[in-house]
Design an enzyme around this catalytic site. Sequence first.
Site, short mmCIF file in Angstrom:
data_model
loop_
_atom_site.label_atom_id
_atom_site.label_comp_id
_atom_site.label_asym_id
_atom_site.label_seq_id
_atom_site.Cartn_x
_atom_site.Cartn_y
_atom_site.Cartn_z
N SER A 142 12.19 0.43 4.03
CA SER A 142 13.34 -0.27 3.46
C SER A 142 14.22 0.69 2.66
O SER A 142 15.45 0.71 2.80
CB SER A 142 12.88 -1.41 2.56
OG SER A 142 12.30 -2.45 3.32
N THR A 171 6.56 -1.03 5.49
CA THR A 171 6.32 -0.17 4.34
C THR A 171 7.53 -0.26 3.41
O THR A 171 8.65 -0.48 3.86
CB THR A 171 6.13 1.31 4.75
OG1 THR A 171 7.33 1.79 5.38
CG2 THR A 171 4.96 1.47 5.71
N TYR A 180 2.84 4.53 13.87
CA TYR A 180 1.95 4.58 12.71
C TYR A 180 1.03 5.80 12.79
O TYR A 180 0.77 6.47 11.79
CB TYR A 180 1.13 3.29 12.61
CG TYR A 180 1.71 2.29 11.65
CD1 TYR A 180 1.08 2.00 10.45
CD2 TYR A 180 2.89 1.60 11.94
CE1 TYR A 180 1.60 1.07 9.56
CE2 TYR A 180 3.42 0.68 11.07
CZ TYR A 180 2.77 0.41 9.87
OH TYR A 180 3.29 -0.50 8.99
N GLU A 236 0.86 -1.18 0.00
CA GLU A 236 0.00 0.00 0.00
C GLU A 236 0.90 1.24 0.00
O GLU A 236 1.67 1.45 0.92
CB GLU A 236 -0.91 -0.02 1.23
CG GLU A 236 -1.83 -1.23 1.24
CD GLU A 236 -2.45 -1.51 2.60
OE1 GLU A 236 -3.54 -2.13 2.63
OE2 GLU A 236 -1.85 -1.13 3.63
#
Length: 603
Positions: free
Chosen positions: A510, A506, A201, A82
């Site tokens: 990375s 997410t 988050y 996403e």
Amino acid sequence: MHYGSGNYQAFARPRKPAGADDKRVWLVGAGLANLTAAIFMIRDGQIAGDRITFLEELDLPGGALDGIKYPEKGFVIRGGRELEEHMECLWDAVRTVPSLEIEGASMLDEFVWLNNDDPNYSKRRVTEKQGKDAGTDFKFNLSKKAQKEVVHLFMSTRAQMENKRIDEVFSREFLDSNFWLYWRTMFAFEEWHSALEMKLYFHRFSHLLGEFPDMSALKFTKYNQYESFVLPIYTWLLDQGVTFQFSTTVTDVQFDITPDRKRATRIDWVSNGVEGGVDLTVDDLVLITIGSLTENSDDGSHHKAAQLKTGPAPAWDLWKTIAAKSPEFGRPEVFCGDIEKTKWESATATTLDERVPKYIEAICERDPFSGKVVTGGIVTVRDSPWLMSWTVNRQPHFKAQKPTEIVAWIYGLFVDVPGSYVKKPMQECTGEEITQEWLYHMGVPVDEIPELAANAVKTVPVMMPYVTSFFMPRQAGDRPQVVPAGSENFAFVGQFAETTRDTIFTTEYSVRTGMVATYELLDVERAVPEVFNSTYDLRYLLKATTDLQDGAPSFGARGTPIQRHLINKLANTELGHLLADFGVVPGTSSLIPEPRTDDAKPY
């Protein structure tokens, strides 16, 4: 290395770092972190591509970003990604890589144009009672008590949330809300996962809070992750002369550690069954991927259940070996030590004729063969014992798909309890049995389910033992810094390295670790983009406050006399207009547009 925002350094080219021509780079793991690190090494570090080597355990690049067809089984995708506008490091990387489909365009150009032309949003986020709309109406339905618990989490310090579970911070009242249903299924949070990660988050995505219910905040690629993301990057890196050494398991990285400095001195590996390695010189750099969410994934088939593989786990074993050498190298057991709490299962279903797609269309209210957005993100089955969610992205999802095929992705958060139709835990089910459960929850007549599951769909289940391992409760020091203190030539990258303010699970996380590693080790003359600062922006915080209340003003006409007096005093002030613009007090907004009435993305 430093952080920055704005255009001042974003568009400036850094000068070549000192010694760049002499550097040789070793990248342990060919997942997204190191793939994009190689982009930054070449573009910003100005290291020649033929001086960069990947050491990868698998026989192809991409790590968790997969999209693989096994002809004898069917299409396979272990998970979806996403994406949103403010993945600053990711978009910085892919603006450099040419599109494979549009001449003269970059990957970023292609992605932006696609999502401008075909914006994402869901028409039906939750179902129940065999495919019926669950009536959530895209509302959070948070009680005042639950809202206060959210604010408490937001205002708490990181230290106060260390080693705490979500169900230790939130009451049943919150955990029974639509908000938690949307949240947990969108991000794969369990009640026993880290309250600290949930706090991060909230801070990271506070600007998107109101768009989570209909998922209009999300953006998706044209095809699967491998063909849309990995393949263009891989192709570009090969064109730059980069070497990929596949089927190579790195077993150890040796270090020279003193009180003042730390230096990687050797990489040991087994390549195609043969032991080998390389001694590192003063001009060698090494970026090490630690841990793996997809390690030991096991594919079943339409007629075979996927197996739970508990070891050995080379990616985790490598981190354990390295971590034993310094307390600054993290504590991997915190994340990989309880498979029962980190596993879940997904399945990829390929429809073989037109019979099942009509049930998909009935739920998502879109033609799945249109080539445009279909479900607009996951559809969650509220009364599924597995807490099943499923999605159909733009089709074809694989370039090799036949025009008559639709590829759907299915997953369950609770894999060890019996289903509604199939009275077995998901983890014991074949692809055909998972298909039966999916068809049941889409409203397929019960007497048609066995035949359709047998002949109209081909499904491949995948069990992943460590897929939510980074959500386990943790504290400072459990994850090592990307570049540990005193490091001269090495960095840790991926989902288990520690960066500033960003959130794991997410793609951006990375990429950020790879960018930080590159810029810090090479002393690149350019700022790493800051994490989007919505958590420090009063406008977004005000909007998030009203979003939590499903758009209701915090101080309405029925407020206390003091509140009404304050509102009247502020009515014709700049602050008063700001509060009205973002729905905190009643009034006409001058900034936020009214919802559109056509079939486009709602604001």
